[in-house]
Design a protein around this motif. Structure first.
Motif, PDB file in Angstrom:
ATOM      1  N   SER A 172      10.345  37.052   0.367  1.00 10.47           N
ATOM      2  CA  SER A 172       9.241  36.128   0.095  1.00 10.47           C
ATOM      3  C   SER A 172       9.260  34.995   1.109  1.00 10.47           C
ATOM      4  O   SER A 172      10.291  34.344   1.308  1.00 10.47           O
ATOM      5  N   ARG A 173       8.110  34.779   1.730  1.00  5.02           N
ATOM      6  CA  ARG A 173       7.908  33.656   2.641  1.00  5.02           C
ATOM      7  C   ARG A 173       6.527  33.097   2.341  1.00  5.02           C
ATOM      8  O   ARG A 173       5.620  33.844   1.964  1.00  5.02           O
ATOM      9  N   ALA A 174       6.347  31.801   2.499  1.00  7.27           N
ATOM     10  CA  ALA A 174       5.031  31.217   2.223  1.00  7.27           C
ATOM     11  C   ALA A 174       4.945  29.818   2.806  1.00  7.27           C
ATOM     12  O   ALA A 174       5.906  29.044   2.725  1.00  7.27           O
ATOM     13  N   PHE A 175       3.799  29.516   3.382  1.00  4.58           N
ATOM     14  CA  PHE A 175       3.510  28.135   3.739  1.00  4.58           C
ATOM     15  C   PHE A 175       3.186  27.394   2.443  1.00  4.58           C
ATOM     16  O   PHE A 175       2.411  27.882   1.620  1.00  4.58           O
ATOM     17  N   ARG A 176       3.788  26.228   2.262  1.00  4.99           N
ATOM     18  CA  ARG A 176       3.658  25.545   0.983  1.00  4.99           C
ATOM     19  C   ARG A 176       2.616  24.432   0.982  1.00  4.99           C
ATOM     20  O   ARG A 176       2.649  23.540   0.137  1.00  4.99           O
ATOM     21  N   HIS A 177       1.653  24.533   1.876  1.00  5.64           N
ATOM     22  CA  HIS A 177       0.538  23.589   1.871  1.00  5.64           C
ATOM     23  C   HIS A 177      -0.362  23.798   0.648  1.00  5.64           C
ATOM     24  O   HIS A 177      -1.112  22.893   0.280  1.00  5.64           O
ATOM     25  N   THR A 178      -0.291  24.973   0.045  1.00  7.60           N
ATOM     26  CA  THR A 178      -1.055  25.236  -1.180  1.00  7.60           C
ATOM     27  C   THR A 178      -0.248  24.953  -2.432  1.00  7.60           C
ATOM     28  O   THR A 178      -0.699  25.267  -3.542  1.00  7.60           O
ATOM     29  N   SER A 179       0.935  24.379  -2.299  1.00  6.01           N
ATOM     30  CA  SER A 179       1.799  24.131  -3.456  1.00  6.01           C
ATOM     31  C   SER A 179       1.761  22.700  -3.943  1.00  6.01           C
ATOM     32  O   SER A 179       2.491  22.338  -4.867  1.00  6.01           O
ATOM     33  N   ILE A 180       0.925  21.874  -3.340  1.00  6.97           N
ATOM     34  CA  ILE A 180       0.796  20.476  -3.745  1.00  6.97           C
ATOM     35  C   ILE A 180      -0.592  20.295  -4.359  1.00  6.97           C
ATOM     36  O   ILE A 180      -1.610  20.388  -3.671  1.00  6.97           O
ATOM     37  N   TYR A 181      -0.613  20.068  -5.665  1.00  5.66           N
ATOM     38  CA  TYR A 181      -1.862  19.942  -6.428  1.00  5.66           C
ATOM     39  C   TYR A 181      -2.016  18.491  -6.864  1.00  5.66           C
ATOM     40  O   TYR A 181      -1.049  17.863  -7.302  1.00  5.66           O
ATOM     41  N   VAL A 182      -3.234  17.951  -6.765  1.00  3.07           N
ATOM     42  CA  VAL A 182      -3.445  16.537  -7.047  1.00  3.07           C
ATOM     43  C   VAL A 182      -4.676  16.327  -7.911  1.00  3.07           C
ATOM     44  O   VAL A 182      -5.609  17.143  -7.925  1.00  3.07           O
ATOM     45  N   ARG A 183      -4.667  15.219  -8.636  1.00  2.00           N
ATOM     46  CA  ARG A 183      -5.881  14.745  -9.292  1.00  2.00           C
ATOM     47  C   ARG A 183      -6.813  14.222  -8.205  1.00  2.00           C
ATOM     48  O   ARG A 183      -6.425  13.426  -7.348  1.00  2.00           O
ATOM     49  N   LYS A 184      -8.069  14.659  -8.263  1.00  2.04           N
ATOM     50  CA  LYS A 184      -9.029  14.257  -7.249  1.00  2.04           C
ATOM     51  C   LYS A 184      -9.719  12.925  -7.576  1.00  2.04           C
ATOM     52  O   LYS A 184     -10.614  12.497  -6.839  1.00  2.04           O
ATOM     53  N   ASP A 185      -9.290  12.287  -8.671  1.00  3.96           N
ATOM     54  CA  ASP A 185      -9.878  10.998  -9.055  1.00  3.96           C
ATOM     55  C   ASP A 185      -8.868   9.862  -8.940  1.00  3.96           C
ATOM     56  O   ASP A 185      -9.015   8.822  -9.580  1.00  3.96           O
ATOM     57  N   ARG A 186      -7.819  10.062  -8.124  1.00  2.00           N
ATOM     58  CA  ARG A 186      -6.771   9.054  -8.003  1.00  2.00           C
ATOM     59  C   ARG A 186      -6.659   8.487  -6.591  1.00  2.00           C
ATOM     60  O   ARG A 186      -5.658   7.848  -6.263  1.00  2.00           O
ATOM     61  N   GLY A 187      -7.643   8.748  -5.756  1.00  2.00           N
ATOM     62  CA  GLY A 187      -7.600   8.214  -4.393  1.00  2.00           C
ATOM     63  C   GLY A 187      -6.560   8.870  -3.516  1.00  2.00           C
ATOM     64  O   GLY A 187      -6.068   8.259  -2.567  1.00  2.00           O
ATOM     65  N   ILE A 188      -6.235  10.125  -3.820  1.00  2.00           N
ATOM     66  CA  ILE A 188      -5.250  10.866  -3.025  1.00  2.00           C
ATOM     67  C   ILE A 188      -6.019  11.718  -2.025  1.00  2.00           C
ATOM     68  O   ILE A 188      -6.478  12.825  -2.339  1.00  2.00           O
ATOM     69  N   ASP A 189      -6.199  11.194  -0.838  1.00  2.00           N
ATOM     70  CA  ASP A 189      -6.968  11.896   0.185  1.00  2.00           C
ATOM     71  C   ASP A 189      -6.089  12.732   1.101  1.00  2.00           C
ATOM     72  O   ASP A 189      -6.585  13.595   1.825  1.00  2.00           O
ATOM     73  N   SER A 190      -4.774  12.460   1.109  1.00  2.00           N
ATOM     74  CA  SER A 190      -3.819  13.256   1.867  1.00  2.00           C
ATOM     75  C   SER A 190      -2.459  13.092   1.193  1.00  2.00           C
ATOM     76  O   SER A 190      -2.275  12.186   0.360  1.00  2.00           O
ATOM     77  N   PRO A 191      -1.485  13.935   1.547  1.00  2.00           N
ATOM     78  CA  PRO A 191      -0.154  13.776   0.950  1.00  2.00           C
ATOM     79  C   PRO A 191       0.463  12.393   1.174  1.00  2.00           C
ATOM     80  O   PRO A 191       1.325  11.970   0.391  1.00  2.00           O
ATOM     81  N   ALA A 192       0.027  11.664   2.201  1.00  2.00           N
ATOM     82  CA  ALA A 192       0.547  10.315   2.437  1.00  2.00           C
ATOM     83  C   ALA A 192       0.258   9.390   1.260  1.00  2.00           C
ATOM     84  O   ALA A 192       0.996   8.423   1.018  1.00  2.00           O
ATOM     85  N   ASP A 193      -0.804   9.688   0.515  1.00  4.14           N
ATOM     86  CA  ASP A 193      -1.197   8.843  -0.612  1.00  4.14           C
ATOM     87  C   ASP A 193      -0.384   9.121  -1.873  1.00  4.14           C
ATOM     88  O   ASP A 193      -0.630   8.488  -2.915  1.00  4.14           O
TER      89      ASP A 193
END
Length: 329
Positions: free
Chosen positions: A80-101
């Protein structure tokens, strides 16, 4: 002399099916295949060493190797190998526009030491400056409450990790807004616009491709392990298993490239295979230590830095020495 009768527990992957159906034989081995979920394999392997050969979490394996109490020795086969850019899920109403937030946020996870979560935290820190100490971690099962860590951890004191309230699940907490984000290897059932839950990356595929171009890292999730007592009793076994798993992977790649009839239920397979090879080369799902040394070194560095392994493990420590070289004709 009779062949060794061995239990082999792995996921039902295309790169394993030539072994399942007998198109690829394992020299000297009479296998009994158990096609199980990763969660079941890992739990049974690390709690009771139930299987002779099995797929293993890279993170759990590194913890046990660093502690010197791992019942399995690894071979450089990576189911098993996978890019984990799809493994970070966020609320879209919390001002999280990128992982930096995500700094200062409450982030749920099913187990702190999961390999997917090690890679996701490494991505957050290396690419966006969000260290594990910068957030509050909430542990629970994704869809079922009460999920424990498979192995005992001794985390740094500045890591804020607490269990979710009894009976809670990460999907419900994220849906209700009790946490701001979640990282994990499985998509939560609350994912979607209706619940205002989405990916941290607007285009995770494009982000992953850019990440690979810059780092040449295709993250490894799982390795294959052989029960240590078996490997010691049969010194030929580790190299034999690498040979068989490698042959199965090669046959899988050959079949995937046969465009006369699509082998998987997904459109645009031919185009995706072409694009992947253009980006990552023909052997984009490589086995072997040398081809993956930089990936393993990156992972093991972060694994130790995140407080999961008490010392930094070298890649060679993970594998049976007989697998470092192979015959050349």
């Amino acid at each position: 002399m009779n062949d060794l009768n061995l239990s082999i527990a792995v996921g039902d992957y295309d790169r394993m099916r030539p072994l399942f159906n007998g198109d690829v034989k394992i020299d000297g081995v009479d296998p009994v295949f158990l096609r199980l979920s990763p969660e079941e394999i890992f739990f049974r392997a690390f709690r009771h060493a139930d299987f002779d050969v099995c797929e293993l979490s890279l993170s759990s394996f590194a913890v046990k190797t660093a502690n010197g109490d791992c019942p399995y020795v690894g071979i450089p086969v990576f189911p098993s190998r996978a890019f984990r850019h799809t493994s970070i899920y966020v609320r879209k109403d919390r001002g999280i526009d990128s992982p930096a937030d995500l700094k200062g946020k409450r982030i749920g996870l099913p187990e702190y030491q999961l390999t997917a979560n090690v890679w996701a935290r490494a991505l957050m820190e290396d690419e966006f400056g969000v260290a594990p100490r910068d957030v509050e971690w909430i542990r629970a099962g994704i869809e079922e409450p009460g999920r424990p860590e498979k192995i005992k951890l001794n985390l740094p004191p500045d890591v804020k990790l607490t269990d979710a309230p009894e009976g809670s699940t990460l999907s419900a907490l994220l849906r209700n807004g009790d946490i701001d984000a979640m990282i994990g290897p499985r998509i939560p059932s609350c994912f979607g616009e209706a619940n205002r839950v989405g990916w941290a990356f607007e285009d995770p595929r494009a982000a992953a491709m850019d990440y690979y171009r810059r780092t040449k890292i295709f993250p490894i999730m799982h390795i294959v392990g052989i029960r240590r007592d078996l490997a010691e009793a049969h010194p030929w076994l580790a190299a034999t298993m690498v040979k068989a798993f490698s042959a199965a992977k090669s046959l899988c790649a050959e079949r995937l490239g046969d465009t006369s009839a699509t082998k998987v239920m997904l459109p645009f397979v031919e185009e995706q295979v072409h694009d992947t090879r253009k980006l990552m080369g023909d052997d984009y799902w490589s086995y072997g230590l040398n081809a993956n040394r930089h990936v393993l070194e990156t992972f093991l560095h972060h694994h130790h830095a995140q407080g999961l392994s008490p010392r930094k493990v070298d890649p060679e420590e993970l594998f049976d020495p007989s697998t470092f070289e192979s015959v050349v004709i």
